[in-house]
Design an enzyme around this catalytic site. Structure first.
Site, short mmCIF file in Angstrom:
data_model
loop_
_atom_site.label_atom_id
_atom_site.label_comp_id
_atom_site.label_asym_id
_atom_site.label_seq_id
_atom_site.Cartn_x
_atom_site.Cartn_y
_atom_site.Cartn_z
N ARG A 1 8.95 -3.48 20.79
CA ARG A 1 10.21 -3.01 20.02
C ARG A 1 11.36 -1.97 20.49
NH1 ARG A 1 9.43 2.02 16.18
NH2 ARG A 1 10.55 1.75 14.29
N ALA A 2 11.48 -2.01 22.01
CA ALA A 2 12.48 -1.27 22.45
C ALA A 2 13.15 -2.41 22.11
CB ALA A 2 12.15 -1.70 23.72
N CYS B 1 27.92 34.71 28.58
CA CYS B 1 26.66 34.54 28.82
C CYS B 1 25.38 35.74 28.59
CB CYS B 1 27.12 33.36 30.38
SG CYS B 1 24.99 34.00 30.60
N CYS C 1 24.42 35.84 32.09
CA CYS C 1 24.79 36.33 33.80
C CYS C 1 24.70 37.87 34.25
CB CYS C 1 26.67 35.88 33.56
SG CYS C 1 26.57 34.05 33.81
N HIS D 1 25.76 30.38 36.17
CA HIS D 1 25.60 30.14 35.10
C HIS D 1 25.80 28.21 34.96
CE1 HIS D 1 26.31 30.34 30.84
NE2 HIS D 1 27.52 29.62 31.07
N ASN E 1 13.16 25.05 27.97
CA ASN E 1 13.83 24.18 27.19
C ASN E 1 15.24 23.54 27.73
OD1 ASN E 1 11.39 24.04 24.92
ND2 ASN E 1 12.47 26.01 24.43
N SER F 1 19.63 27.40 23.95
CA SER F 1 21.27 28.37 22.76
C SER F 1 21.53 28.71 23.82
CB SER F 1 20.75 29.09 22.17
OG SER F 1 19.53 29.97 21.64
N HIS G 1 22.79 28.37 30.22
CA HIS G 1 22.61 29.35 31.82
C HIS G 1 20.25 28.97 32.05
CE1 HIS G 1 23.49 32.79 34.73
NE2 HIS G 1 22.00 32.08 34.45
N HIS H 1 18.04 29.08 32.41
CA HIS H 1 16.25 29.56 32.40
C HIS H 1 15.13 29.33 31.24
CE1 HIS H 1 18.09 29.28 28.20
NE2 HIS H 1 16.84 30.05 27.78
N GLN I 1 10.96 30.49 29.79
CA GLN I 1 10.39 31.21 28.83
C GLN I 1 9.41 32.24 29.41
OE1 GLN I 1 11.15 31.57 24.47
NE2 GLN I 1 13.03 29.90 24.91
N GLU J 1 -7.40 21.06 25.82
CA GLU J 1 -7.07 20.55 27.21
C GLU J 1 -8.21 21.15 27.56
OE1 GLU J 1 -3.37 20.65 29.15
OE2 GLU J 1 -2.84 19.08 28.03
N HIS K 1 0.58 23.99 32.21
CA HIS K 1 -0.45 23.67 31.34
C HIS K 1 -1.95 24.76 32.19
CE1 HIS K 1 -0.30 21.42 27.81
NE2 HIS K 1 0.45 22.94 27.54
N LYS L 1 14.10 9.65 20.98
CA LYS L 1 13.03 9.11 20.19
C LYS L 1 13.04 9.90 19.42
CE LYS L 1 9.58 8.01 19.02
NZ LYS L 1 9.08 6.69 17.41
N PHE L 2 12.69 9.70 18.33
CA PHE L 2 12.63 9.88 16.94
C PHE L 2 11.26 10.45 16.73
CE2 PHE L 2 17.51 9.60 16.23
CZ PHE L 2 17.80 11.18 15.83
N GLU M 1 5.08 9.30 12.94
CA GLU M 1 4.27 10.58 14.31
C GLU M 1 4.00 11.93 13.23
OE1 GLU M 1 7.24 8.56 13.61
OE2 GLU M 1 8.13 7.28 15.60
O1 LIG Z 1 13.90 31.49 22.29
P1 LIG Z 1 14.98 30.57 22.24
O2 LIG Z 1 15.16 29.52 22.99
O3 LIG Z 1 15.81 31.06 21.28
O4 LIG Z 1 14.01 28.77 20.92
C1 LIG Z 1 13.90 28.35 21.69
O5 LIG Z 1 12.72 27.96 22.07
C2 LIG Z 1 11.54 28.35 21.09
C3 LIG Z 1 10.79 28.11 21.69
O6 LIG Z 1 10.08 26.42 22.18
C4 LIG Z 1 11.57 27.91 20.38
O7 LIG Z 1 10.42 28.02 19.20
C5 LIG Z 1 12.66 27.65 18.75
O8 LIG Z 1 12.53 26.80 17.96
C6 LIG Z 1 13.75 27.08 19.94
O9 LIG Z 1 15.45 26.88 19.43
O1 LIG Z 2 12.05 2.71 11.72
P1 LIG Z 2 12.87 3.01 11.89
O2 LIG Z 2 13.56 3.69 10.54
O3 LIG Z 2 14.26 2.74 12.51
O4 LIG Z 2 12.77 4.50 13.15
C1 LIG Z 2 12.55 6.13 12.65
O5 LIG Z 2 11.46 6.26 11.76
C2 LIG Z 2 9.78 5.23 13.41
C3 LIG Z 2 8.64 5.55 11.90
O6 LIG Z 2 8.41 7.31 11.68
C4 LIG Z 2 9.87 6.46 14.04
O7 LIG Z 2 9.03 5.52 15.24
C5 LIG Z 2 11.52 5.99 14.81
O8 LIG Z 2 11.55 6.61 16.30
C6 LIG Z 2 12.50 6.64 14.17
O9 LIG Z 2 13.59 6.22 13.96
#
Ligand SMILES: O=P(O)(O)O[C@H]1O[C@H](CO)[C@@H](O)[C@H](O)[C@H]1O
Ligand SMILES: O=P(O)(O)O[C@H]1O[C@H](CO)[C@@H](O)[C@H](O)[C@H]1O
Lengths: 342, 342
Positions: free
Chosen positions: A28-29, A52, A55, A115, A155, A163, A166, A168, A170, A184, A283, A313-314, A319
């Site tokens: 599918r790639a 920031c 900082c 930063h 993140n 957001s 800088h 960082h 958590q 696990e 973990h 990748k969505f 999924e």
């Molecule tokens: O805490 P932050 O960086 O503002 O927020 C980010 O990380 C969190 C922990 O994964 C998530 O819950 C938030 O949706 C995301 O925006």
């Molecule tokens: O099949 P589509 O619409 O091209 O693709 C979309 O839906 C799929 C099924 O949820 C996902 O695997 C893909 O990542 C998404 O882009």
């Protein structure tokens, strides 16, 4: 003889760490992509940003001023999802409508006063200071009587909900063990009971034999694309020695851990020639005072990008409702990453 | 007496359908947002788009021409993640490295010939044609001997990975039961064994009593924000009658199902005054020929938006490594949605 080929045909792979499966669709790639593209931020960041809130010397939302820190800096999240003083209690209508109060502590860790850096840009000796701090925080938070699990994570990149650029990470530390580490815990304990060996140590031995999915290796750690990887360029960093948590890491291991984090994150940045977004997390065993002989320390990296700097990748309809699914094979991703490790 | 308040304090809620928990942080809805904002596409779409591969009479990537269809249209996905003719086989290095070939069929369903509509804009009588087609497809695919589970779903909006705005959904039908429905199979079967009643019927009775989380109701269906909702405006549509799959839906039920889909999706569009993105999917019993007396037909809607048309909930670091987490409470989301149902 079957014609079945992992590199060609749709298949499922088993994740022994969670007991769940991933659907792999290698063919599918090739499909064209006309969907959403992420914006690529090419802004040059200054070494110090006066607005920031991470900082050094700047003032945060709650009015506190950051010290003029020179390596790392940690503080309680001003908008933590968990609170240490949440009242205990439960809300139970029946066994179908049940809630429990949850206590915890959310911390923010600045990796560097600069930063404009990321872990990938930092010197190994500076990453080492982050590792030292993780070790201290795990010990300090874990020793609190109401903290039974400590989740260290990062993140990176706005696509990952970060957001503030800088550098960082958590820590969310809490009373109960969250869903993923609970899976696990169960799988590693079962394996240990059956074999008197660590699941990940046995798995690592197989990977070091074939080397098909190994990305980087040093004295004490291996980074590889797990056979059951969900995200396109997902990796796992596994310690060669079987220990349960970062509190048990030796000085030498901390050095090697810092070095392999540098290798992995710098290789990521070379995949599409951009600062590569990901969520990462450590973990390790719960801090509830019980023994977890089966637990084996490791770190996951989950990067969302698939085809380019702007196409991710969505993980959506199928999924969310059905099963995680991936297109490129873990072996192909490992080949690419390995070639980018310097 | 405890001070614990669901609307104020961090807590965990139990999801009896999956056996997992969600972390709720109600106080956190107040934090400021400086992170990624989605682009809002305000383009007016034409009723017919000559370059859309889903519009009637247009030619698809594989050279086939769509008929001049007048209501719905279904065809095999040109880039399906599953293939009906994948060779059988397995790849087993040890119990830690295991893969199995997976056969399946991927279908695309155009909901309407009109390029410029969504389910929310369509007349109930036209949504009814989509429901009829889902029923036919579930029966047809489910009767194939290598198809043991049929996942019907929709990705709406580019933020949900949808690459074509023409109103359409998908079906991925396959040999094994994916992770999410497998969890629900287990939980519903356990409950049925213990109580000789449907888990969701018992849950629905509680929700209809309190009405705190009910969003819409008609003769045969209820839409509500589940107590354990993960996504900010997540809803579940549950049939009042306990049946296992769409094949058992009566004519009257199909009418009411179409009507409640219209109510929910139209209410979504009023939340932020935009075409509301979501992934939706139907969960129902596997098609492997076994009896599933505990299974109770339902449909999930998972919309990603949180605060506005452009700020979504990121399920990232903590959520990926630890546990799903939400900010606004399901009760607050239900209040808002209920007030937007016409
Ligand atoms: O805490 P932050 O960086 O503002 O927020 C980010 O990380 C969190 C922990 O994964 C998530 O819950 C938030 O949706 C995301 O925006
Ligand atoms: O099949 P589509 O619409 O091209 O693709 C979309 O839906 C799929 C099924 O949820 C996902 O695997 C893909 O990542 C998404 O882009």
């Amino acid at each position: 003889m079957s014609d079945f080929d992992l590199a060609e045909h749709p298949h499922r792979r088993y994740n022994p760490l969670t007991g769940e499966w991933v659907l792999v669709s290698p063919h599918r790639a090739k499909r064209p992509w006309q969907g959403q593209q992420e914006e690529q931020s090419c802004e040059e960041r200054p070494a110090y940003d006066p607005v920031c809130y991470l900082c050094p010397t700047n003032t945060r939302a709650n009015g506190e001023q950051n010290p003029d820190y020179e390596s790392t800096y940690v503080f309680d999240n001003d908008f933590g999802a968990l609170q240490a003083d949440a009242p205990e209690g439960a809300y139970v209508v029946s066994n179908l409508i049940r809630a429990e109060s949850e206590r915890g502590i959310c911390r923010v860790i600045c990796f560097s006063p600069r930063h404009d850096l990321t872990l990938a840009d930092m010197e190994v000796q500076d990453i080492r200071k982050v590792v030292d701090l993780w070790q201290q925080e795990y010990a300090g938070l874990g020793s609190r009587d109401f903290i039974n699990y400590v989740q260290i994570f990062e993140n990176k990149g706005s696509i990952m909900g970060c957001s503030n650029p800088h550098p960082h990470g958590q820590i969310w530390a809490q009373s109960t063990v969250p869903v993923e580490p609970a899976k696990e815990t169960k799988q590693q304990s079962l394996y240990f009971e059956q074999h008197q060996r660590s699941l990940l140590a046995d798995y690592l031995a197989l990977e070091l034999e074939s080397r098909e999915r190994v990305v980087a290796e040093n004295g004490h750690f291996v980074a590889l694309v797990p056979f059951w990887a969900v995200w396109p360029f997902e990796t796992i960093v596994i310690s060669k020695r079987h220990f349960q948590h970062i509190g048990q890491m030796t000085e030498e291991e901390k050095g090697d851990f810092s070095q392999i984090i540098k290798s992995v994150t710098a290789a990521y940045d070379r995949v599409f020639g951009i600062s590569f977004p990901y969520s990462s997390g450590i973990h390790q065993s719960p801090t509830d005072g019980q023994e977890y002989p089966g637990w084996h320390f490791h770190m996951h990296f989950y990067p969302p990008l698939l085809r380019s700097a702007t196409v991710k990748k969505f993980m959506v309809g199928y999924e969310m409702m059905g099963n995680p699914q991936r297109d490129i094979t873990p072996e192909a991703a490992a080949d690419m990453l390995r070639s980018l490790v310097r």
